[in-house]
Design a protein around this motif. Structure first.
Motif, PDB file in Angstrom:
ATOM      1  N   ALA A 124       0.970  -0.967   0.241  1.00  0.00           N
ATOM      2  CA  ALA A 124      -0.063  -0.071  -0.356  1.00  0.00           C
ATOM      3  C   ALA A 124       0.893   1.540  -0.396  1.00  0.00           C
ATOM      4  O   ALA A 124       0.829   2.356  -0.931  1.00  0.00           O
ATOM      5  N   ARG A 125       2.228   1.052   0.615  1.00  0.00           N
ATOM      6  CA  ARG A 125       3.194   2.176   0.908  1.00  0.00           C
ATOM      7  C   ARG A 125       3.567   2.540  -0.232  1.00  0.00           C
ATOM      8  O   ARG A 125       3.863   4.143  -0.500  1.00  0.00           O
ATOM      9  N   LEU A 126       3.127   1.572  -1.178  1.00  0.00           N
ATOM     10  CA  LEU A 126       4.731   1.581  -1.699  1.00  0.00           C
ATOM     11  C   LEU A 126       3.842   2.308  -3.336  1.00  0.00           C
ATOM     12  O   LEU A 126       4.639   2.666  -4.183  1.00  0.00           O
ATOM     13  N   GLY A 127       2.136   1.546  -3.319  1.00  0.00           N
ATOM     14  CA  GLY A 127       1.573   2.511  -4.534  1.00  0.00           C
ATOM     15  C   GLY A 127       1.515   1.106  -5.275  1.00  0.00           C
ATOM     16  O   GLY A 127       1.690   1.501  -7.157  1.00  0.00           O
ATOM     17  N   LEU A 128       2.098   0.189  -4.561  1.00  0.00           N
ATOM     18  CA  LEU A 128       1.643  -1.044  -5.734  1.00  0.00           C
ATOM     19  C   LEU A 128       0.460  -1.202  -5.342  1.00  0.00           C
ATOM     20  O   LEU A 128       0.214  -2.897  -5.963  1.00  0.00           O
ATOM     21  N   GLU A 129      -0.986  -1.771  -5.170  1.00  0.00           N
ATOM     22  CA  GLU A 129      -1.654  -2.561  -4.694  1.00  0.00           C
ATOM     23  C   GLU A 129      -2.946  -2.836  -6.400  1.00  0.00           C
ATOM     24  O   GLU A 129      -2.423  -1.369  -6.822  1.00  0.00           O
ATOM     25  N   GLY A 130      -2.954  -3.547  -6.565  1.00  0.00           N
ATOM     26  CA  GLY A 130      -3.168  -3.927  -7.584  1.00  0.00           C
ATOM     27  C   GLY A 130      -2.596  -4.620  -8.735  1.00  0.00           C
ATOM     28  O   GLY A 130      -2.819  -5.114 -10.400  1.00  0.00           O
ATOM     29  N   LEU A 131      -1.218  -4.402  -8.602  1.00  0.00           N
ATOM     30  CA  LEU A 131      -0.253  -5.071  -9.645  1.00  0.00           C
ATOM     31  C   LEU A 131       0.516  -5.631  -8.568  1.00  0.00           C
ATOM     32  O   LEU A 131       2.163  -6.267  -9.267  1.00  0.00           O
ATOM     33  N   GLU A 132       0.136  -6.616  -7.590  1.00  0.00           N
ATOM     34  CA  GLU A 132       1.412  -7.951  -7.040  1.00  0.00           C
ATOM     35  C   GLU A 132       1.278  -9.210  -7.893  1.00  0.00           C
ATOM     36  O   GLU A 132       3.023  -9.329  -7.953  1.00  0.00           O
ATOM     37  N   LYS A 133       0.846  -9.658  -9.333  1.00  0.00           N
ATOM     38  CA  LYS A 133       0.861 -10.274  -9.707  1.00  0.00           C
ATOM     39  C   LYS A 133       1.307 -10.252 -11.575  1.00  0.00           C
ATOM     40  O   LYS A 133       1.959 -10.951 -12.086  1.00  0.00           O
ATOM     41  N   ARG A 134       1.513  -9.365 -11.264  1.00  0.00           N
ATOM     42  CA  ARG A 134       2.179  -7.885 -12.523  1.00  0.00           C
ATOM     43  C   ARG A 134       4.155  -8.315 -12.293  1.00  0.00           C
ATOM     44  O   ARG A 134       4.607  -9.063 -10.944  1.00  0.00           O
TER      45      ARG A 134
END
Length: 221
Positions: A124-134
């Protein structure tokens, strides 16, 4: 947390011996942030590699978290890096075959400190929510560097070493990444040593030292 005492390093070149570090001493206390500045070839990256135990000094001692790195075997230096260090480089060094979430958890798993709640918070802090499987190639440069920072901090190391951490980013993205890095460092209360040639990167840190021709201009010991 980190102390270098009278460190010397010379490399052999076809043109003869090249002295890279000449009687360098510095100290970094727990929780402090320190910028190490200098032109290309001044010895900044060599100092960082020595501090991480990736190379050994010709003379002098390097103490990390109470252990003399200079006297440890390579296997013990590797163990010390896993348990005590986070490393961030200008080149992101993400594993291309691993997803975002697996890259993020890699260092924590190696250190046996994989924490699901902390990982979710970092995402969440890194702004990577929703990108975990990329995969890394599917991310922008700024996203890749944020992921690299998160990977280094996932085990909550007491010391983070960063070599030109915003050097590959445009000015706006670099500012955002630096702000995130410093914020997470404060949250985890780890010490931070940043090698940089940028006054903008050095300015927010607690202290700044300069290397010139392998020597510290203002040494503190």
């Amino acid at each position: 947390m980190l102390e270098l005492q009278q460190v010397h390093k010379t490399y052999t070149t076809p043109q003869g011996p090249l002295k890279v570090l000449d009687d360098v001493s510095l100290r970094l206390a727990p929780g402090q942030s320190l910028a190490l500045m200098g032109e290309s070839g001044s010895g900044k990256s060599t100092l960082l590699h020595l501090a991480a135990g990736l190379d050994l000094p010709d003379q002098g001692s390097i103490t990390l978290a109470g252990q003399n790195v200079s006297t440890l075997a390579e296997s013990d230096r590797a163990k010390l890096r896993r348990e005590k260090l986070g490393l961030v480089f200008q080149q992101f060094h993400l594993v291309p075959s691993l997803t975002v979430i697996d890259n993020l958890r890699l260092q924590a798993r190696l250190a046996n400190r994989d924490d699901t709640d902390w990982t979710a918070y970092l995402i969440a802090r890194l702004g990577l929510e929703g990108l975990e499987k990329r995969y890394p190639e599917q991310l922008s440069g700024g996203q890749q560097q944020r992921l690299a920072i998160g990977r280094a901090l996932a085990p909550r190391p007491p010391l983070l070493l960063a070599d030109e951490p915003t050097g590959n980013l445009d000015e706006t993205t670099a500012g955002e990444v630096l702000e995130l890095l410093l914020s997470l460092v404060r949250e985890t209360q780890c010490a931070l040593l940043v090698v940089t040639h940028s006054p903008q990167v050095a300015a927010p840190l607690d202290r700044c030292l300069r290397l010139r021709h392998g020597q510290l201009i203002n040494t503190e010991l």
